[in-house]
Scaffold this active site. Structure first.
Site, short mmCIF file in Angstrom:
data_model
loop_
_atom_site.label_atom_id
_atom_site.label_comp_id
_atom_site.label_asym_id
_atom_site.label_seq_id
_atom_site.Cartn_x
_atom_site.Cartn_y
_atom_site.Cartn_z
CG HIS A 10 -1.78 -1.24 1.28
ND1 HIS A 10 -2.49 -1.70 0.19
CD2 HIS A 10 -2.03 -2.09 2.29
CE1 HIS A 10 -3.14 -2.80 0.55
NE2 HIS A 10 -2.88 -3.06 1.81
CB CYS A 42 -8.08 -5.89 4.35
SG CYS A 42 -8.13 -4.82 2.89
#
Length: 455
Positions: A10, A42
């Site tokens: 990320h 996630c």
């Protein structure tokens, strides 16, 4: 300007995208030990549960995409040494074992985190898996297809989401955690109790307050032994937590006790021209007014953005974080921000709290749902430092509102009088956010009156 980026999930992905736009002439070398970038870990539970059919859909950037922009992508390259003073690093090509030196003007450390793996006997048995990256996701999905008994170790967000996914896939699921309740870092007990009840109603075995001491089996795991019992297991997924992946920079950069790299408001480390972002570093917590380790994808994206903007000179400061997060388990819509009461106690913040529980619409509306909202605030200043919500309806966005309030040092009095609209389809004449704050004011007034009488 030569820029080296270590890691490309990320924070790394976001930093690279912004650097390409802000500094078109920059020479960017990306060193990533995996063969992919930007994987949304996630979403692993969604993939396990079949909500996302293909794990490949959990990527939001690609190596070819960056290469078309002129970025030099060194995939399957493990950085084995880095001298931040000399601005030199060495990386090993994991496919050829070739070692190559790289120099840089600016270094961005986005090395992320890695699952905590205690030295438990039997952890090397087949089907004892971790849950972090794309390879882990594929292993979990493939191996879970043919098993019956699944044990998840760790009752944080990833753990409980996997439990739901496995249970809905018809597995016999056991959830083990050393704490006495699930999600204890994110929610107070009145919010975890209904979720635990939902798990138990669906046949999930909750082995809480237990510590795993051993995995047993011939070649493949067959049983998990704890200090209080034993549980059949054809598959074990370890979700105990994460620690910063920063060993490369020991004794070179300032760190917290857990290895999280300390950065300033402009994402620069203790060494000039060395920046860090994402799960590898600490971040300023607006609730506690201290740096803390809060590994969330949202934090990583913001930090990656700031690294790029501040790469040449400091122009944009980090506003801090509240650690805001949300979760959907079965019919429960849950979100939290800032501190729980227990977290406040551990952080040395003196707090009080109130809970608002009522239907969210006026009683004359034919359809309704109950909302339970908790507000945590500093005792002396009345500054809001945390909130949690749970409902069968979706009120999770209310926590985003309170997150903004915490970031701006809002008090309960200010929240009580904030202008929110009224429309019977959506709320009552006094919005639930106003109501919970008014309740806090009434509690404070009651205590003040009682103290006056006693004095």
């Amino acid at each position: 300007m030569k820029v080296a980026v270590i890691g490309c999930t990320h924070a790394g992905t976001t930093a690279i995208k912004n650097i390409v736009n802000l500094y078109p002439d920059a020479e960017i070398d990306v060193l990533e030990r995996n063969d992919n970038v930007s994987f949304l870990s996630c979403g692993i539970a969604l993939s396990v549960g079949g909500v996302v059919e293909n794990p490949e859909d959990l990527f939001y950037a690609s190596v070819p995409q960056f290469e078309r922009l002129g970025v030099r992508m060194h995939m399957n390259h493990d950085v084995i040494s880095c001298d931040v003073t000399a601005k030199q690093l060495q990386a090993k090509d994991l496919k050829t074992d070739t070692i190559k030196n790289y120099s840089y003007d600016k270094l961005i450390i986005a090395s992320g985190s890695w699952p905590i793996t205690p030295p438990i006997p039997g952890a090397d048995l087949e089907n004892v898996l971790l849950c972090k990256n794309y390879d882990h996701a594929k292993e979990i999905i493939n191996r879970s297809a043919s098993v019956r008994n699944v044990v998840v170790v760790g009752a944080g967000y990833i753990g409980v989401e996997l439990v739901e996914a496995f249970e809905e896939n018809g597995k016999n699921v056991t959830l083990i955690d050393s704490e006495e309740r699930i999600l204890n870092r994110y929610l107070d007990d009145i919010f975890t109790e209904p979720v635990e009840a939902s798990f138990e109603q669906r046949g999930v075995q909750l082995a809480l307050g237990q510590t795993v001491s051993q995995f047993e089996g011939e070649e493949t795991v067959e049983k998990v032994i704890t200090d209080k019992g034993e549980y059949a297991a054809d598959l074990v997924v370890m979700c105990i937590g994460f620690r910063p992946n920063t060993g490369l920079f020991n004794n070179q950069l300032d760190m917290l006790g857990n290895g999280a790299i300390v950065v300033d408001a402009y994402m620069q480390t203790s060494v000039k021209d060395v920046f860090a972002a994402g799960d590898c570093c600490a971040i300023y917590n607006n609730a506690t007014k201290q740096s803390a380790y809060i590994p969330l994808a949202t934090n990583a994206v913001r930090m990656g953005t700031l690294v790029a903007h501040n790469l040449v000179r400091p122009v944009m400061a980090h506003p801090g974080t509240q650690g805001t997060s949300g979760l959907k388990l079965y019919h429960h819509n849950i979100a939290s921000t800032g501190l729980t009461e227990s977290a406040a106690s551990l952080s040395g913040v003196s707090v009080d709290s109130v809970v608002y529980k009522d239907n969210y619409r006026p009683d004359f509306m034919p359809e309704n749902a109950e909302i339970q909202l908790k507000l945590v605030y500093e005792t002396e200043t009345h500054r809001i430092v945390g909130a949690q919500v749970i409902s069968d309806a979706d009120f999770t966005q209310a926590i985003n509102t309170i997150s903004v309030g915490i970031a701006n040092n809002m008090t309960v009095e200010q929240l009580a009088l904030t202008d929110f609209f009224f429309q019977p389809h959506y709320n009552k004449p006094v919005n639930f956010l106003n109501e919970v704050a008014l309740k806090a004011m009434a509690k404070k007034a009651g205590k003040t009156q009682k103290q006056a009488v006693l004095s």
